[in-house]
Design an enzyme around this catalytic site. Structure first.
Site, short mmCIF file in Angstrom:
data_model
loop_
_atom_site.label_atom_id
_atom_site.label_comp_id
_atom_site.label_asym_id
_atom_site.label_seq_id
_atom_site.Cartn_x
_atom_site.Cartn_y
_atom_site.Cartn_z
N CYS A 1 -17.57 17.90 10.01
CA CYS A 1 -17.72 16.48 9.64
C CYS A 1 -17.61 15.58 10.86
CB CYS A 1 -16.69 16.10 8.58
SG CYS A 1 -14.96 16.39 9.05
N ASP B 1 -23.32 9.79 3.09
CA ASP B 1 -22.79 11.06 2.57
C ASP B 1 -22.70 12.16 3.62
OD1 ASP B 1 -22.30 10.48 -0.15
OD2 ASP B 1 -24.43 10.58 -0.62
N LYS C 1 -27.18 -8.82 -3.21
CA LYS C 1 -28.54 -8.43 -2.82
C LYS C 1 -28.74 -8.40 -1.30
CE LYS C 1 -31.84 -11.49 -3.41
NZ LYS C 1 -32.89 -12.37 -3.97
N ILE D 1 -10.46 13.17 -0.09
CA ILE D 1 -9.66 14.17 -0.79
C ILE D 1 -10.60 15.30 -1.20
CG2 ILE D 1 -8.48 14.65 -2.99
CD1 ILE D 1 -6.65 13.41 -0.92
N ASP E 1 -9.66 2.37 -6.77
CA ASP E 1 -9.49 2.22 -5.33
C ASP E 1 -9.50 0.79 -4.78
OD1 ASP E 1 -12.81 3.28 -4.22
OD2 ASP E 1 -12.18 1.61 -5.44
N ARG F 1 -21.65 -5.99 -3.43
CA ARG F 1 -21.74 -6.99 -2.37
C ARG F 1 -22.97 -7.89 -2.53
NH1 ARG F 1 -17.89 -8.52 1.04
NH2 ARG F 1 -18.93 -8.14 3.03
N SER G 1 -6.10 16.19 2.00
CA SER G 1 -6.81 15.14 2.74
C SER G 1 -7.59 15.80 3.87
CB SER G 1 -5.80 14.13 3.30
OG SER G 1 -6.47 13.02 3.82
N ARG H 1 0.82 -1.22 0.00
CA ARG H 1 0.00 0.00 0.00
C ARG H 1 0.85 1.26 0.00
NH1 ARG H 1 -4.90 0.63 3.76
NH2 ARG H 1 -5.55 1.86 1.98
#
Length: 380
Positions: free
Chosen positions: A194, A241, A297, A158, A134, A295, A152, A57
């Protein structure tokens, strides 16, 4: 090779194929990030969806030997929907987060990166490249920050000066030594909106996320949702969100630059009860092109049940009773049992008691007991 001239050609070509922002960074190891990721691992804050190997990473050379630079790209997506349908008391709706509107962004960004690769290899045939979105090994936010795409933010997104945080990110490692761009100034300052608004306290502090508490992650899990999060999920079917919506840098940011990202209003704000009755084929036809379907249903249907409980939707009772009695998946049966208790309709009690006698799964029995307890409390 005149790398400055080549860089300018790449920038101009990127604009011609619909890349909204491009930046260039060195391929040096991400030393500070490595320490942060180790700390996250120690604290148990990772989601489990990431690449587990921290070296991969944070060290581009492990992914592409002779890596010299990284090209970072960003595509903006909309934050507002035209003709958004409204739920009613008899037809409640759930919601997919904005990053899942339109065509799966992984596919769109891979197409753009493929075009960029072909352009570069036509110019420099001996060049070596490796691209990823990603789901790749590199931490794309760290790459984007180094490449000057944005800073960041405290919400761990970002944030670009032009598009706010409503951007998808991708990157390409190459052995071409492009001159790097300067990082942009962090404008978060003393703002903590946030952190304050996060429904579950997943933002531990500015720039540090406990993914195990993040609703965006939790909506994607396949098992039973922990009790403490069931109230918090609201009508979210996929993603969250909140930390983007409250960000002052996102105020007034709404870009409709790519037809692929335009949402189908009925798909991203679907009616909840029909969602419970969908076959695998219907689910794939309706949601298969969206990032939020990856992922499958079951998590979406589990979240739909929790949303119906959130609304205390009495019209859902017969549908939840059918799931309790007939569905083969313990998570769906159990979540339906809990939701029946949460909705509080006393007519569900004999059905829950009958299910308790015939149910073989211990986790489902525990959820039936929770549902019966909730019904008893509602009666008091």
């Amino acid at each position: 090779m005149d790398v400055m001239a080549l860089k300018q050609e790449v920038i101009e070509y990127s604009r011609s194929i619909g890349i909204d922002k491009i930046g260039f960074a060195s391929a040096d190891p991400f030393v500070e990030l490595k320490e942060r990721l180790r700390r996250q691992q120690e604290l148990g804050y990772q989601s489990g969806f990431e690449e587990p190997d921290i070296e991969k990473r944070t060290n581009p050379s492990l992914l592409l030997p002779e890596a010299k630079s990284i090209i970072a790209i960003a595509l903006a997506y909309p934050s507002k929907m035209k003709n958004a349908p409204r739920g009613t008391k008899t037809e409640r709706r759930g919601v997919f987060c904005r990053a899942s509107w339109g065509k799966d962004y992984h596919d769109v960004l891979r197409e753009r990166l493929q075009q960029l690769e072909e352009f570069l290899l036509a110019k420099v045939p001996h060049a070596r490249v490796r691209s990823m979105v990603d789901t790749g090994e590199l931490a794309d936010r760290a790459v984007a920050e180094r490449a000057g795409i944005g800073w960041s933010g405290k919400n761990c997104s970002i944030i670009t000066p032009e598009f706010g945080s409503y951007v998808y990110l991708g990157e390409m490692i190459t052995n071409i030594p492009f001159p790097p761009d300067e990082p942009v100034e962090n404008r978060c300052g003393t703002c903590t909106k946030c952190i304050d608004a996060c429904p579950t306290g997943a933002l531990v502090q500015g720039g540090q996320l406990n993914a195990q508490r993040c609703l965006s992650f939790l909506t994607q899990t396949k098992g039973f949702l922990a009790d403490e999060f069931r109230e918090k999920i609201g009508n979210r079917l996929y993603g969250c969100d909140t930390c983007q919506q409250v960000c002052p840098e996102n105020k007034g940011k709404d870009f409709h630059l790519h037809p692929e990202f335009e949402p189908d209003p009925e798909a991203v704000k679907p009616k909840l009860i029909p969602l419970l009755q969908m076959s695998n084929r219907e689910f794939k036809e309706t949601f298969g092109a969206m990032a939020g379907s990856w992922r499958g249903k079951k998590p979406i249907q589990r979240n739909a049940i929790l949303a119906l409980a959130h609304y205390k939707d009495q019209t859902a009772v017969p549908h939840l009773l059918r799931l309790l009695k007939e569905d083969s998946r313990p998570v769906i049966r159990g979540t339906a049992a809990w939701a029946l208790g949460k909705i509080g309709d006393p007519s569900a009690k004999p059905y829950l008691e009958a299910a308790r006698q015939t149910e073989a799964d211990a986790d489902v029995i525990a959820e039936i007991e929770k549902g019966l307890k909730l019904l008893a409390e509602a009666k008091e």
